[in-house]
Design a protein around this motif. Structure first.
Motif, PDB file in Angstrom:
ATOM      1  N   THR A   1       4.229  20.029  19.745  1.00  0.00           N
ATOM      2  CA  THR A   1       3.765  19.256  21.013  1.00  0.00           C
ATOM      3  C   THR A   1       2.799  18.322  20.509  1.00  0.00           C
ATOM      4  OG1 THR A   1       2.714  21.005  21.921  1.00  0.00           O
ATOM      5  CG2 THR A   1       4.778  20.637  22.667  1.00  0.00           C
ATOM      6  N   GLN A   2       2.137  18.547  19.467  1.00  0.00           N
ATOM      7  CA  GLN A   2       0.995  17.415  18.958  1.00  0.00           C
ATOM      8  C   GLN A   2       1.361  16.522  18.057  1.00  0.00           C
ATOM      9  OE1 GLN A   2      -2.570  17.598  19.836  1.00  0.00           O
ATOM     10  NE2 GLN A   2      -2.119  15.581  18.582  1.00  0.00           N
ATOM     11  N   PRO A   3       1.461  15.266  18.578  1.00  0.00           N
ATOM     12  CA  PRO A   3       1.881  13.994  17.464  1.00  0.00           C
ATOM     13  C   PRO A   3       0.885  13.782  16.530  1.00  0.00           C
ATOM     14  CG  PRO A   3       1.498  13.257  19.598  1.00  0.00           C
ATOM     15  CD  PRO A   3       1.177  14.914  19.740  1.00  0.00           C
ATOM     16  N   ILE A   4       1.481  13.537  15.242  1.00  0.00           N
ATOM     17  CA  ILE A   4       0.677  13.176  14.318  1.00  0.00           C
ATOM     18  C   ILE A   4       1.540  11.922  13.522  1.00  0.00           C
ATOM     19  CG2 ILE A   4      -0.375  13.887  11.960  1.00  0.00           C
ATOM     20  CD1 ILE A   4      -1.538  15.364  14.016  1.00  0.00           C
ATOM     21  N   ILE A   5       0.499  10.789  13.145  1.00  0.00           N
ATOM     22  CA  ILE A   5       1.090   9.785  12.321  1.00  0.00           C
ATOM     23  C   ILE A   5       0.005   9.974  11.009  1.00  0.00           C
ATOM     24  CG2 ILE A   5       1.402   7.417  12.265  1.00  0.00           C
ATOM     25  CD1 ILE A   5       1.902   7.301  15.158  1.00  0.00           C
ATOM     26  N   ASP A   6       0.731  10.275   9.921  1.00  0.00           N
ATOM     27  CA  ASP A   6      -0.094  10.130   8.705  1.00  0.00           C
ATOM     28  C   ASP A   6       0.868   9.768   7.528  1.00  0.00           C
ATOM     29  OD1 ASP A   6       1.493  12.296   8.160  1.00  0.00           O
ATOM     30  OD2 ASP A   6      -0.277  14.073   8.175  1.00  0.00           O
ATOM     31  N   ALA A   7       0.528  10.087   6.480  1.00  0.00           N
ATOM     32  CA  ALA A   7       0.996   9.540   4.992  1.00  0.00           C
ATOM     33  C   ALA A   7       2.608  10.385   5.119  1.00  0.00           C
ATOM     34  CB  ALA A   7       0.507   9.939   3.893  1.00  0.00           C
ATOM     35  N   PHE A   8       2.896  11.233   5.996  1.00  0.00           N
ATOM     36  CA  PHE A   8       4.309  11.969   6.053  1.00  0.00           C
ATOM     37  C   PHE A   8       5.174  11.503   7.418  1.00  0.00           C
ATOM     38  CE2 PHE A   8       1.958  14.758   3.344  1.00  0.00           C
ATOM     39  CZ  PHE A   8       2.650  14.299   2.125  1.00  0.00           C
ATOM     40  N   ALA A   9       4.621  10.238   7.904  1.00  0.00           N
ATOM     41  CA  ALA A   9       5.489   9.680   8.899  1.00  0.00           C
ATOM     42  C   ALA A   9       6.017   8.321   8.528  1.00  0.00           C
ATOM     43  CB  ALA A   9       4.362   9.333  10.326  1.00  0.00           C
ATOM     44  N   PRO A  10       7.195   8.028   8.840  1.00  0.00           N
ATOM     45  CA  PRO A  10       7.652   6.513   8.578  1.00  0.00           C
ATOM     46  C   PRO A  10       6.967   5.550   9.283  1.00  0.00           C
ATOM     47  CG  PRO A  10       9.598   8.249   9.015  1.00  0.00           C
ATOM     48  CD  PRO A  10       7.958   8.846   9.206  1.00  0.00           C
ATOM     49  N   LEU A  11       6.408   5.913  10.499  1.00  0.00           N
ATOM     50  CA  LEU A  11       5.714   4.901  11.205  1.00  0.00           C
ATOM     51  C   LEU A  11       4.278   4.239  10.515  1.00  0.00           C
ATOM     52  CD1 LEU A  11       5.584   5.958  14.985  1.00  0.00           C
ATOM     53  CD2 LEU A  11       5.578   3.776  14.094  1.00  0.00           C
ATOM     54  N   TYR A  12       3.972   5.255   9.689  1.00  0.00           N
ATOM     55  CA  TYR A  12       2.691   5.078   8.890  1.00  0.00           C
ATOM     56  C   TYR A  12       2.895   3.807   7.795  1.00  0.00           C
ATOM     57  CZ  TYR A  12      -1.528   6.093   6.250  1.00  0.00           C
ATOM     58  OH  TYR A  12      -2.913   6.138   5.592  1.00  0.00           O
ATOM     59  N   PHE A  13       4.432   3.502   7.661  1.00  0.00           N
ATOM     60  CA  PHE A  13       4.488   2.544   6.400  1.00  0.00           C
ATOM     61  C   PHE A  13       5.532   1.200   6.991  1.00  0.00           C
ATOM     62  CE2 PHE A  13       4.331   6.836   4.668  1.00  0.00           C
ATOM     63  CZ  PHE A  13       3.295   6.688   3.567  1.00  0.00           C
ATOM     64  N   VAL A  14       5.105   0.927   8.382  1.00  0.00           N
ATOM     65  CA  VAL A  14       5.698  -0.118   9.031  1.00  0.00           C
ATOM     66  C   VAL A  14       5.322  -1.512   7.928  1.00  0.00           C
ATOM     67  CG1 VAL A  14       6.143   0.688  11.151  1.00  0.00           C
ATOM     68  CG2 VAL A  14       4.043  -0.381  10.526  1.00  0.00           C
ATOM     69  N   ARG A  15       6.147  -2.189   7.486  1.00  0.00           N
ATOM     70  CA  ARG A  15       5.815  -3.565   6.633  1.00  0.00           C
ATOM     71  C   ARG A  15       7.194  -4.489   6.596  1.00  0.00           C
ATOM     72  NH1 ARG A  15       8.792  -2.104   2.097  1.00  0.00           N
ATOM     73  NH2 ARG A  15       9.725   0.042   1.976  1.00  0.00           N
ATOM     74  N   PRO A  16       7.155  -5.687   6.786  1.00  0.00           N
ATOM     75  CA  PRO A  16       7.874  -6.968   6.871  1.00  0.00           C
ATOM     76  C   PRO A  16       9.049  -6.776   5.761  1.00  0.00           C
ATOM     77  CG  PRO A  16       5.945  -7.709   5.986  1.00  0.00           C
ATOM     78  CD  PRO A  16       5.509  -6.255   6.319  1.00  0.00           C
ATOM     79  N   GLU A  17       8.609  -6.321   4.511  1.00  0.00           N
ATOM     80  CA  GLU A  17       9.881  -6.388   3.526  1.00  0.00           C
ATOM     81  C   GLU A  17      10.780  -5.255   3.208  1.00  0.00           C
ATOM     82  OE1 GLU A  17       6.046  -4.689   1.773  1.00  0.00           O
ATOM     83  OE2 GLU A  17       6.572  -6.183   3.116  1.00  0.00           O
ATOM     84  N   ALA A  18      10.686  -4.176   4.289  1.00  0.00           N
ATOM     85  CA  ALA A  18      11.496  -3.026   4.293  1.00  0.00           C
ATOM     86  C   ALA A  18      12.884  -3.315   4.469  1.00  0.00           C
ATOM     87  CB  ALA A  18      11.056  -2.009   5.341  1.00  0.00           C
TER      88      ALA A  18
END
Length: 275
Positions: free
Chosen positions: A188-205
């Motif tokens: 129940t504790q959300p984390i966004i770090d280097a193991f989260a897809p959200l951490y790597f949002v980028r236009p060229e994906a």
């Protein structure tokens, strides 16, 4: 009243004439090792295998790399029935599981399987430019991680952005709850770090199609995570992100209609590539 980016509650039926199915033969090759490693443990040998199902009378076909769900702790490779006899290949992957391994081993396994597909699919008649990466739940998380964080595929000389399409089904976009559990962090504790897809949002994906079940029936805010991923990809300048919410379908039940969407998205992709 709830709103959504793309609301989908109608199932598309892909009709394939019986005569076509008879003429289009398919081959299933099972338990192919995909990981070259100095780790010769029995567990690695057991889990780091894939199956490939492909049409044997066709060339230049699309291939779906499919990762099973199970919370990164359970599950086994399988070819979804709705993807059979559709004129495309499916690579179904087993990967090592927690707690026998820890993060990022299962992500690295997923990358190795995708790299294997890029390096070998032409031997079976497929096209390297038509590789789609997908999966359900934990499998969707793995698909997103190796498509968004380029380092995993770079190890094998494969550009993540050469993936034709990413289609995670109800996958975490924040750090996976099993990754958090390995650190003693509650689900129940959300984390966004280097193991989260959200951490790597980028236009060229790669083009990204996010699919979840009904937000009121999903696991732990899974729709909202994906909606935020959708929004942040747009903010980052990515123009090819879609979001589907499947009304009245829960986390497990959303797979069947999501497979229909996957096939439709591949159909549209093939039309674009043919132009």
């Amino acid at each position: 009243m709830k709103s959504t980016i793309v609301l989908c509650s109608i199932l598309w039926i892909t009709f394939i004439p019986h005569s076509f199915a008879q003429e289009q033969g398919y081959v299933l090759k099972e338990n192919i090792p995909y990981l070259e490693t100095s780790d010769a443990s029995d567990y690695t040998k057991q889990r780091c295998k894939l199956d490939i199902y492909y049409p044997n009378n066709k060339s230049n076909f699309t291939t779906i790399v499919w990762f099973h769900g199970g919370g990164l702790k359970a599950g086994n490779k399988h070819i979804p029935e709705k993807l059979k006899e559709k004129g495309l290949a499916v690579v179904a992957v087993n990967y090592r599981l927690s707690p026998k391994v820890k993060c990022p081993v299962y992500i690295e396994d997923a990358a190795a399987a995708v790299a294997w597909t890029f390096n070998n699919i032409e031997k079976f008649g497929g096209s390297k430019s038509k590789i789609v990466v997908s999966g359900h739940s934990a499998g969707g998380y793995l698909a997103s991680m190796i498509g968004m964080d380029t380092q995993y595929l770079e190890k094998y000389g494969v550009a993540a952005d050469s993936i034709a399409l990413l289609v995670p089904f109800s996958g975490h976009t924040i750090t996976h709850f099993t990754v958090r559990a390995e650190r003693g962090i509650a689900g129940t504790q959300p984390i966004i770090d280097a193991f989260a897809p959200l951490y790597f949002v980028r236009p060229e994906a790669p083009p990204l199609v996010l699919i979840t079940g009904d937000r009121e029936l999903e696991m732990l805010g899974r729709y909202e995570e994906n909606a935020y991923m959708y929004r942040m990809m747009k903010v980052a300048g990515h123009t090819k992100t879609k979001l589907y919410e499947l009304d009245a379908f829960n986390h497990g039940g959303m797979v069947s209609p999501a497979l229909e969407i996957l096939l439709k998205e591949i159909e549209q992709l093939n039309k674009i590539q043919a132009e």
